[in-house]
Design a protein around this motif. Structure first.
Motif, mmCIF file in Angstrom:
data_model
loop_
_atom_site.group_PDB
_atom_site.id
_atom_site.type_symbol
_atom_site.label_atom_id
_atom_site.label_comp_id
_atom_site.label_asym_id
_atom_site.label_seq_id
_atom_site.Cartn_x
_atom_site.Cartn_y
_atom_site.Cartn_z
ATOM 1 N N SER A 74 0.802 -1.220 0.000
ATOM 2 C CA SER A 74 0.000 0.000 0.000
ATOM 3 C C SER A 74 0.836 1.272 0.000
ATOM 4 C CB SER A 74 -0.917 0.016 1.223
ATOM 5 O OG SER A 74 -1.731 -1.130 1.249
ATOM 6 N N PHE A 75 2.118 1.149 0.343
ATOM 7 C CA PHE A 75 2.977 2.322 0.398
ATOM 8 C C PHE A 75 3.877 2.437 -0.828
ATOM 9 C CE2 PHE A 75 1.504 1.931 4.647
ATOM 10 C CZ PHE A 75 1.534 3.206 5.198
ATOM 11 N N ASP A 76 3.596 1.640 -1.858
ATOM 12 C CA ASP A 76 4.342 1.765 -3.105
ATOM 13 C C ASP A 76 4.118 3.146 -3.720
ATOM 14 O OD1 ASP A 76 5.208 -0.770 -2.758
ATOM 15 O OD2 ASP A 76 4.089 -1.657 -4.420
ATOM 16 N N PHE A 77 5.065 3.577 -4.540
ATOM 17 C CA PHE A 77 4.973 4.868 -5.214
ATOM 18 C C PHE A 77 4.234 4.718 -6.538
ATOM 19 C CE2 PHE A 77 8.844 4.879 -2.617
ATOM 20 C CZ PHE A 77 8.569 5.954 -1.787
ATOM 21 N N PHE A 78 3.363 5.689 -6.852
ATOM 22 C CA PHE A 78 2.607 5.705 -8.105
ATOM 23 C C PHE A 78 3.167 6.825 -8.972
ATOM 24 C CE2 PHE A 78 -1.245 4.658 -5.220
ATOM 25 C CZ PHE A 78 -0.735 3.403 -4.958
ATOM 26 N N LEU A 106 5.357 12.458 -13.509
ATOM 27 C CA LEU A 106 6.307 11.965 -14.507
ATOM 28 C C LEU A 106 5.770 12.293 -15.893
ATOM 29 C CD1 LEU A 106 8.985 10.359 -14.843
ATOM 30 C CD2 LEU A 106 7.580 8.306 -15.146
ATOM 31 N N TYR A 107 6.523 13.127 -16.647
ATOM 32 C CA TYR A 107 6.128 13.478 -17.998
ATOM 33 C C TYR A 107 6.128 12.240 -18.900
ATOM 34 C CZ TYR A 107 7.042 18.373 -16.709
ATOM 35 O OH TYR A 107 7.038 19.606 -16.115
ATOM 36 N N GLY A 108 5.195 12.201 -19.827
ATOM 37 C CA GLY A 108 5.132 11.116 -20.804
ATOM 38 C C GLY A 108 4.199 9.993 -20.410
ATOM 39 N N TYR A 109 3.729 10.000 -19.167
ATOM 40 C CA TYR A 109 2.875 8.912 -18.669
ATOM 41 C C TYR A 109 1.647 9.513 -17.996
ATOM 42 C CZ TYR A 109 6.827 5.832 -19.500
ATOM 43 O OH TYR A 109 7.836 5.124 -20.106
ATOM 44 N N LYS A 110 0.526 8.843 -18.143
ATOM 45 C CA LYS A 110 -0.668 9.306 -17.463
ATOM 46 C C LYS A 110 -0.611 8.920 -15.994
ATOM 47 C CE LYS A 110 -4.668 7.399 -18.182
ATOM 48 N NZ LYS A 110 -5.069 6.884 -16.861
ATOM 49 N N ASP A 111 -1.515 9.479 -15.211
ATOM 50 C CA ASP A 111 -1.532 9.239 -13.771
ATOM 51 C C ASP A 111 -1.573 7.748 -13.452
ATOM 52 O OD1 ASP A 111 -1.907 12.058 -13.586
ATOM 53 O OD2 ASP A 111 -4.045 11.756 -13.910
ATOM 54 N N LEU A 112 -0.793 7.357 -12.435
ATOM 55 C CA LEU A 112 -0.801 5.995 -11.914
ATOM 56 C C LEU A 112 -0.428 4.950 -12.983
ATOM 57 C CD1 LEU A 112 -2.521 7.666 -9.849
ATOM 58 C CD2 LEU A 112 -3.761 5.552 -9.383
ATOM 59 N N SER A 113 0.498 5.311 -13.874
ATOM 60 C CA SER A 113 0.917 4.357 -14.905
ATOM 61 C C SER A 113 1.941 3.363 -14.379
ATOM 62 C CB SER A 113 1.523 5.108 -16.099
ATOM 63 O OG SER A 113 0.546 5.846 -16.779
ATOM 64 N N ALA A 128 13.447 8.301 -15.410
ATOM 65 C CA ALA A 128 13.107 7.677 -14.131
ATOM 66 C C ALA A 128 13.273 6.173 -14.204
ATOM 67 C CB ALA A 128 11.666 8.023 -13.739
ATOM 68 N N ASN A 129 13.528 5.596 -13.058
ATOM 69 C CA ASN A 129 13.435 4.151 -12.852
ATOM 70 C C ASN A 129 12.440 3.921 -11.716
ATOM 71 O OD1 ASN A 129 15.250 3.523 -14.823
ATOM 72 N ND2 ASN A 129 16.970 3.118 -13.445
ATOM 73 N N VAL A 130 11.481 3.053 -11.945
ATOM 74 C CA VAL A 130 10.447 2.754 -10.958
ATOM 75 C C VAL A 130 10.274 1.244 -10.900
ATOM 76 C CG1 VAL A 130 8.064 3.150 -10.221
ATOM 77 C CG2 VAL A 130 9.265 4.912 -11.549
#
Length: 745
Positions: A632-636, A651-658, A688-690
């Motif tokens: 539940s504490f992962d980053f979106f 994050l540019y290039g991606y929609k919310d919660l991608s 970015a790296n996620v």
């Protein structure tokens, strides 16, 4: 013919004086300066011509802007110096008491970047502010410029004897001010109603002297002047062709009395200079150069009379005032009176002063304005003194604001939270001195709230409490959800609606390090609920799958440094924030809970490359250590324009919660061009790296997984930033649009 007659009179006057009284062989000249707002800057141009002609001014009386110009001239400045001072001043910032963001305390930065409109609220009634400005910037500037005559109480002892006229707001009577503290007297004389707050002197309140006597010629004559030079920047009566609006008609009606009185006063003026200021208004400060020039042009018409007058006077040397005095201050003591509800430590904290303190006059003035920006004080007067040891002491005389309650409003739109309207209720001194309680109720596509209670102790440890509820929903891919392994037929579902809810309660202590870094420690309760109504049936036979509904408890710490000149379009400054939470207990659906920690850091550096073009570099990272069972504490990651919370990462290039993971690293570079007033165009790139366990698996350095580019337009408005951005991701080979309107909350 008129000029020749005046020259003859001056000559005869000189002869008569020498014959009647051998000791009185000098002509005393009095100067009258009328009020007129921005039009009063014509005084400066006329004074330059008078000075060039060699006329010595022996007495000065002024009203409003005439008091400002006259006060500076009386304190020893030359007309050329005053011209340089006024041309260097940004009157928009001066009048509005604008305070550089970098000079504000952290709390004032937070407050000023959330609300569009603030209205006083008293006895269940909303009222309007009494004025646009408190006049604090004007007071600060005049105090600095007249610091060389700071110890003079009687204005007759100034290099040129001086007085100014103010109006008692309660009696409506004219008041002559020729004693006291020069900056305070001038502030009272120039306190134009609705533009500036009334000024308190003794037990009385004063406003602009132009209301009762805008051309005090008789009082100047009474000082002992033989010849009167008057510079009048008041309006004349307008013809019907110029009276096309209600405002101009009302202005004409208001001028009837003063214009009628001026007919007689004009006859009493020996050299009457009336610049042509019909094209300007009392707020035409942006046209100061043109207005000053009109004063010079009109005064040049009287050059012969001025030269003849100068010939009748003794030549006396004039001490030059240092135009730019040493800006360094070493303050050894602070005395404060007038504070009843707010403590000394609170006031010193807002001033950013620790005694003894070495600072600059600029930083000191910013501290005064920061104290003023709290809206807890109607007026902040101060004066510099030297004690017997020649040490600098500052004596403050503050007037606390009677209003304790306000209503504040704001509106916002972004692609995640959609539309939102914020209604805020703020109450100061609710339970104790120095405290403030603030409640935001946010309605729109998502219902949210934010409550803050803070007891501000300045440089001592302050205590605060915050409670906020945040929720949104978004369609996400199955990869985003199936970390939980809760869906068996995931291959048959491409995406589902994800609902997020978070309630956070924090209690904390915070203080400053070296007056610049804010540090805090505390405890936190956080309730998280993740669910989807798109799939599954729960134990209550409801169509939904609950991934988490748990209360988590942690201890926290943070450090913040922020010198950005603008939060949304910075052109200079540095930003640093670090947060750490250790979660040690949980109660709810997460039965597999193990202790874990979360660390987050963000840095930013902005610099102007050349005029109007600035560069911004930002770096951010977050990592969860331990507790692999708790997702539940992962980053979106993804999207732009929303308020960042504990999970959300733009994050540019991606929609919310991608993207989702327990670790992320991100770097962003932005070039911003301020092409018109507060309008901006910018280009940006981020990488970015996620993912999960990036540091353990060394995937954080094995390459760049995600990148994006953006091109945008922005406008810094009273509502907050309005932005539209087009972005593109090379990995997705897709584009996305982001729209954000208003302050983010």
């Amino acid at each position: 013919m008129k000029k020749l007659l005046l020259i003859a009179i001056l000559f005869i006057t000189g002869v008569v004086f020498s014959q009647e009284n051998q000791q009185k062989d000098d002509v005393k000249v009095g100067l009258v300066l009328s009020g007129g707002g921005a039009k009063g800057m014509a005084h400066i141009g006329a004074l330059k011509v008078i000075e060039e002609a060699g006329v010595r001014i022996d007495y000065i009386g002024g009203t409003s802007t005439g008091a400002i110009v006259g006060g500076l001239y009386a304190s020893g400045y030359s007309a050329v110096q005053i011209d340089s001072i006024f041309k260097d001043v940004n009157f928009s910032e001066l009048i509005q008491d604008d305070l550089p963001r970098s000079a504000k305390t952290f709390f004032e930065k937070y407050e000023s970047e959330r609300y569009t409109l603030t209205l006083p609220f008293h006895n269940f009634k909303i009222s309007l502010p009494s004025s646009i400005s408190k006049g604090q910037n004007m007071y600060n500037l005049f105090s600095k410029l007249t610091s060389h005559v700071n110890d003079i109480e009687d204005f007759n002892e100034l290099p040129i004897p001086f007085f100014c006229i103010a109006t008692n707001i309660e009696s409506g009577k004219e008041t002559l001010l020729n004693k006291g503290y020069l900056p305070r007297a001038v502030s009272a004389s120039s306190a134009l109603p609705t533009l500036f707050n009334p000024v308190k002197l003794g037990d009385s309140l004063y406003v602009d002297g132009g209301i009762t006597n805008n051309y005090p010629i008789d009082r100047v004559r009474a000082m002992g002047a033989d010849i009167i030079i008057g510079i009048d920047v008041q309006d004349s009566l307008k013809t019907r062709e110029d009276l096309k609006t209600a405002i101009k008609i009302l202005g004409q009606i208001g001028n009837y009395k003063s214009i009628e009185v001026m007919k007689e006063k004009r006859k009493k003026t020996d050299i009457y200079i009336h610049p042509n200021i019909t094209d300007y208004t009392v707020v035409s400060f942006n046209e100061k150069n043109e207005i000053i020039e009109t004063g010079s042009k009109e005064a040049l018409l009287f050059k012969d009379e001025l030269l003849a007058l100068a010939a009748q006077q003794k030549k006396t040397p004039k001490d030059e005032v240092v135009f730019h005095p040493n800006d360094s201050l070493f303050i050894t003591g602070i005395e404060i009176k007038g504070n009843k509800q707010y403590t000394r430590s609170y006031i010193l904290g807002k001033l950013k002063l620790k005694i003894p303190s070495k600072t600059s006059y600029k930083k000191f003035s910013e501290g005064v304005n920061n104290l003023s920006a709290t809206e807890n004080f109607q007026k902040i007067n101060y004066r510099f003194f030297k004690n017997q040891k020649n040490e600098l002491i500052i004596k403050f005389d503050v007037t606390e604001s009677e209003n304790k309650t306000s209503i504040r409003l704001a509106a916002h739109y972004d692609d995640l939270y959609k539309t939102a309207v914020l209604v805020n209720f703020t109450r100061k001194r609710l339970l104790t001195n120095n405290d403030i309680a603030s409640f935001d109720f946010i309605v729109g596509d998502h219902l949210r709230y934010n409550f803050d209670y803070f007891i501000d102790k300045g440089y001592y440890w302050s205590i605060g409490f915050n409670s906020n509820y945040n929720e949104f929903n978004e369609n996400v891919s199955m990869r985003f959800i199936n970390f939980h392994g809760a869906i068996s037929n995931e291959n048959e579902i491409n995406s589902l609606n994800f609902e997020y809810g978070e309630l956070t309660n924090q209690i904390f202590l915070q203080t400053f390090i070296k007056r610049t870094f804010l540090i805090g420690v505390g405890g936190e309760h956080k309730w998280k609920e993740y669910l989807s109504k798109t799939i599954g049936i729960d134990e209550n036979n409801e169509p939904r799958t609950v991934f988490d509904s748990t209360n988590y408890f942690s201890i926290l710490g943070y450090i913040i440094y922020d010198s950005f000149d603008n939060k949304f379009f910075p052109t200079k400054g540095f930003y640093l924030r670090g947060d750490f939470n250790f979660y040690f207990y949980a109660n709810g659906t997460n039965k597999d809970f193990n202790e874990f920690s979360i660390g987050k850091a963000k840095i930013g550096y902005a610099q102007t490359i050349f005029k109007n073009l600035s560069a911004l570099f930002e770096g951010a990272a977050g990592v969860k250590i331990g507790g692999n069972e708790t997702k539940s504490f992962d980053f979106f990651a993804g999207g732009y324009g929303y308020k960042e919370s504990s999970n959300l990462v733009p994050l540019y290039g991606y929609k919310d919660l991608s993207l989702r993971g327990d670790t992320y690293l991100k770097a962003t570079f932005t070039l911003d061009y301020n092409f018109y007033k507060k309008a901006h165009v910018n280009v940006a790139a981020n990488i970015a790296n996620v993912g999960d366990d990036l540091f353990d698996t060394k995937q954080w350095i094995d390459g760049i997984d995600y990148s994006g580019y953006a091109f945008g337009l922005g406008w810094d408005t009273l509502l907050g930033p309005i932005e539209a951005k087009y972005s593109y991701s090379p990995e997705r080979k897709e584009s996305a649009w982001y729209v954000s309107v208003g302050y983010r909350f």
